[in-house]
Write an enzyme that holds these catalytic residues in place. Structure first.
Site, PDB file in Angstrom:
ATOM      1  N   SER A  68       0.770  -1.107   0.087  1.00 34.79           N
ATOM      2  CA  SER A  68      -0.035  -0.133   0.236  1.00 34.79           C
ATOM      3  C   SER A  68       0.885   1.196   0.075  1.00 34.79           C
ATOM      4  CB  SER A  68      -0.748  -0.029   1.211  1.00 34.79           C
ATOM      5  OG  SER A  68      -1.336   1.466   1.486  1.00 34.79           O
ATOM      6  N   HIS A  80      -1.245  -1.558  -4.235  1.00 36.47           N
ATOM      7  CA  HIS A  80      -2.478  -1.223  -3.375  1.00 36.47           C
ATOM      8  C   HIS A  80      -2.566   0.027  -3.287  1.00 36.47           C
ATOM      9  CE1 HIS A  80      -5.811  -2.616  -0.693  1.00 36.47           C
ATOM     10  NE2 HIS A  80      -5.514  -1.490  -0.255  1.00 36.47           N
ATOM     11  N   ASP A 134      -4.823   3.018  -2.115  1.00 31.53           N
ATOM     12  CA  ASP A 134      -5.992   3.290  -1.221  1.00 31.53           C
ATOM     13  C   ASP A 134      -6.621   4.499  -1.328  1.00 31.53           C
ATOM     14  OD1 ASP A 134      -3.764   1.736   1.161  1.00 31.53           O
ATOM     15  OD2 ASP A 134      -6.111   1.380   0.862  1.00 31.53           O
ATOM     16  N   MET A 175      -9.225   7.433  -0.904  1.00 26.47           N
ATOM     17  CA  MET A 175     -10.180   7.605   0.338  1.00 26.47           C
ATOM     18  C   MET A 175     -10.875   9.163  -0.052  1.00 26.47           C
ATOM     19  SD  MET A 175      -7.583   6.830   3.294  1.00 26.47           S
ATOM     20  CE  MET A 175      -7.111   5.170   3.532  1.00 26.47           C
ATOM     21  N   HIS A 205      -8.247   0.113  -4.139  1.00 19.20           N
ATOM     22  CA  HIS A 205      -9.122   0.010  -2.848  1.00 19.20           C
ATOM     23  C   HIS A 205     -10.078   1.004  -2.805  1.00 19.20           C
ATOM     24  CE1 HIS A 205      -9.581  -0.989   1.540  1.00 19.20           C
ATOM     25  NE2 HIS A 205     -10.553  -0.895   0.975  1.00 19.20           N
ATOM     26  N   MET A 256     -12.471   3.185  -1.121  1.00 19.62           N
ATOM     27  CA  MET A 256     -12.887   3.716   0.129  1.00 19.62           C
ATOM     28  C   MET A 256     -13.783   4.817  -0.104  1.00 19.62           C
ATOM     29  SD  MET A 256      -9.912   2.675   2.730  1.00 19.62           S
ATOM     30  CE  MET A 256      -8.617   2.806   1.346  1.00 19.62           C
ATOM     31  N   MET A 297     -10.576  -6.670   5.841  1.00 16.27           N
ATOM     32  CA  MET A 297      -9.809  -5.651   6.677  1.00 16.27           C
ATOM     33  C   MET A 297      -9.507  -5.846   8.133  1.00 16.27           C
ATOM     34  SD  MET A 297      -9.429  -2.976   4.639  1.00 16.27           S
ATOM     35  CE  MET A 297      -8.998  -1.750   5.545  1.00 16.27           C
ATOM     36  N   PHE A 338      -6.786   4.885   7.524  1.00 16.45           N
ATOM     37  CA  PHE A 338      -5.272   5.317   7.997  1.00 16.45           C
ATOM     38  C   PHE A 338      -4.544   4.025   8.016  1.00 16.45           C
ATOM     39  CE2 PHE A 338      -6.529   9.530   9.222  1.00 16.45           C
ATOM     40  CZ  PHE A 338      -7.866   9.258   9.557  1.00 16.45           C
ATOM     41  N   GLY A 376      -0.691   2.298   9.189  1.00 11.73           N
ATOM     42  CA  GLY A 376       0.006   2.821  10.576  1.00 11.73           C
ATOM     43  C   GLY A 376      -0.638   1.944  11.823  1.00 11.73           C
ATOM     44  N   ASP A 416      -5.643  -6.841   4.984  1.00  8.79           N
ATOM     45  CA  ASP A 416      -5.181  -5.260   4.666  1.00  8.79           C
ATOM     46  C   ASP A 416      -5.280  -4.581   5.897  1.00  8.79           C
ATOM     47  OD1 ASP A 416      -6.478  -2.668   2.656  1.00  8.79           O
ATOM     48  OD2 ASP A 416      -4.697  -3.165   3.706  1.00  8.79           O
ATOM     49  N   GLY A 472      -2.306  -3.116   9.261  1.00 11.17           N
ATOM     50  CA  GLY A 472      -1.471  -3.870  10.123  1.00 11.17           C
ATOM     51  C   GLY A 472      -0.530  -5.044   9.882  1.00 11.17           C
ATOM     52  N   GLY A 524       1.682  -1.966   4.343  1.00 11.83           N
ATOM     53  CA  GLY A 524       1.766  -0.467   4.089  1.00 11.83           C
ATOM     54  C   GLY A 524       2.892   0.123   4.943  1.00 11.83           C
ATOM     55  N   SER A 525       2.680   0.600   6.032  1.00 13.32           N
ATOM     56  CA  SER A 525       3.820   1.350   6.778  1.00 13.32           C
ATOM     57  C   SER A 525       4.985   0.262   7.206  1.00 13.32           C
ATOM     58  CB  SER A 525       3.313   1.731   8.143  1.00 13.32           C
ATOM     59  OG  SER A 525       2.162   1.000   8.781  1.00 13.32           O
TER      60      SER A 525
HETATM   61  C1  DX5 Z   1      -6.567   1.325   5.387  1.00 13.39           C
HETATM   62  C2  DX5 Z   1      -5.873   0.844   4.051  1.00 13.39           C
HETATM   63  C3  DX5 Z   1      -4.783  -0.027   4.324  1.00 13.39           C
HETATM   64  C4  DX5 Z   1      -3.503   0.611   4.858  1.00 13.39           C
HETATM   65  C5  DX5 Z   1      -2.559  -0.412   5.163  1.00 13.39           C
HETATM   66  O1  DX5 Z   1      -7.733   2.040   5.215  1.00 13.39           O
HETATM   67  O2  DX5 Z   1      -7.053   0.220   3.382  1.00 13.39           O
HETATM   68  O3  DX5 Z   1      -4.465  -0.601   2.871  1.00 13.39           O
HETATM   69  O4  DX5 Z   1      -3.165   1.399   4.373  1.00 13.39           O
HETATM   70  O5  DX5 Z   1      -1.529   0.140   5.666  1.00 13.39           O
HETATM   71  P1  DX5 Z   1      -0.696  -0.523   6.904  1.00 13.39           P
HETATM   72  O6  DX5 Z   1       0.053  -1.803   6.595  1.00 13.39           O
HETATM   73  O7  DX5 Z   1       0.121   0.615   7.420  1.00 13.39           O
HETATM   74  O8  DX5 Z   1      -2.048  -0.760   7.914  1.00 13.39           O
HETATM   75 ZN    ZN Z   2      -6.168  -0.735   1.661  1.00 12.93          ZN
END
Ligand code: DX5
Ligand code: ZN
Length: 205
Positions: free
Chosen positions: A6, A31, A33, A35, A65, A67, A134, A140, A142, A164, A166, A186-187
């Site tokens: 991500s 990926h 994201d 939003m 993705h 959202m 999820m 967000f 992290g 997806d 954490g 992601g992070s």
């Molecule tokens: C959250 C996103 C995830 C997120 C993953 O709404 O859909 O894709 O960015 O990032 P980490 O791996 O840092 O949770």
């Molecule tokens: Zn995502």
């Protein structure tokens, strides 16, 4: 086992270098994201992000993705920008929306928030390429992985499950053992300076 990165929390000031490192490390896909500040309490980036990523990664698989509340409008935009794989949320999508995505050349995936009853997926299974479970509340990067996700994965009746939120080097093995075929990272992908090495560590986890 596939690993998608991500880019929500990618080091934006060195975006090109980070994207190249992901590729050199062997990432399976990116990926995106998306939003809208309405379906989730954050705003990220629009379809323009596809051209930016494609500039550096012309061949890498992309998954948008969404959202967002206006699913059809943004599914169409991302498909027009060349992103085939579109993930939409079961909390606001209709079967007609899924058929719309498939009819305009997309491949629909369905996402499920941590608090949503898995039963809501039942009527969608046969129309989607996969299920995005999820493991954090969307909006967000992290955040901490929600442990009840493991039991939820076991009850999903689809062979193509992605997790997806954490995901990191200490839980990725358990996520795959619980039945996921793919994860989004992601992070945790960008914690260390050497992103290429981190990709490799995730691939070998
Ligand atoms: C959250 C996103 C995830 C997120 C993953 O709404 O859909 O894709 O960015 O990032 P980490 O791996 O840092 O949770
Ligand atoms: Zn995502």
């Amino acid at each position: 086992m596939k690993i998608f990165a991500s880019i929500l929390n990618i080091p934006w000031l060195s975006l090109k270098k980070a994207l190249l490192s992901l590729k050199e490390g062997g990432i399976d896909g990116i990926h995106l994201d998306i939003m809208d500040g309405h379906f989730v309490d954050n705003i990220s980036f629009g379809p323009w992000i596809v051209e930016v990523v494609r500039e550096v990664l012309p061949e890498t698989l992309l998954n948008a993705h969404l959202m967002v509340t206006n699913i059809r409008k943004f599914a169409r935009k991302f498909i027009e920008h060349g992103v085939k794989d579109i993930t939409v949320h079961v909390e606001i999508v209709s079967l007609d929306d899924i058929k719309f995505i498939n009819d305009i050349g997309g491949r629909a995936y369905i996402a499920l928030n941590p608090e949503t009853d898995i039963v809501k997926l039942n009527s969608f299974y046969r129309f989607v390429e996969g299920v995005l479970v999820m493991s954090v509340h969307p909006g967000f990067g992290g955040q901490r992985f929600i442990p009840s996700t493991f039991q939820r994965i076991a009850s999903i009746r689809h062979e193509n499950i992605c997790v997806d939120g954490g995901v990191n080097l200490s839980n990725i093995k358990d996520v795959f053992q619980a039945g996921a075929k793919r994860v989004v990272v992601g992070s945790a992908m960008f914690k260390e300076e050497d992103i290429q090495a981190t990709v490799r560590r995730f691939k070998n986890a």
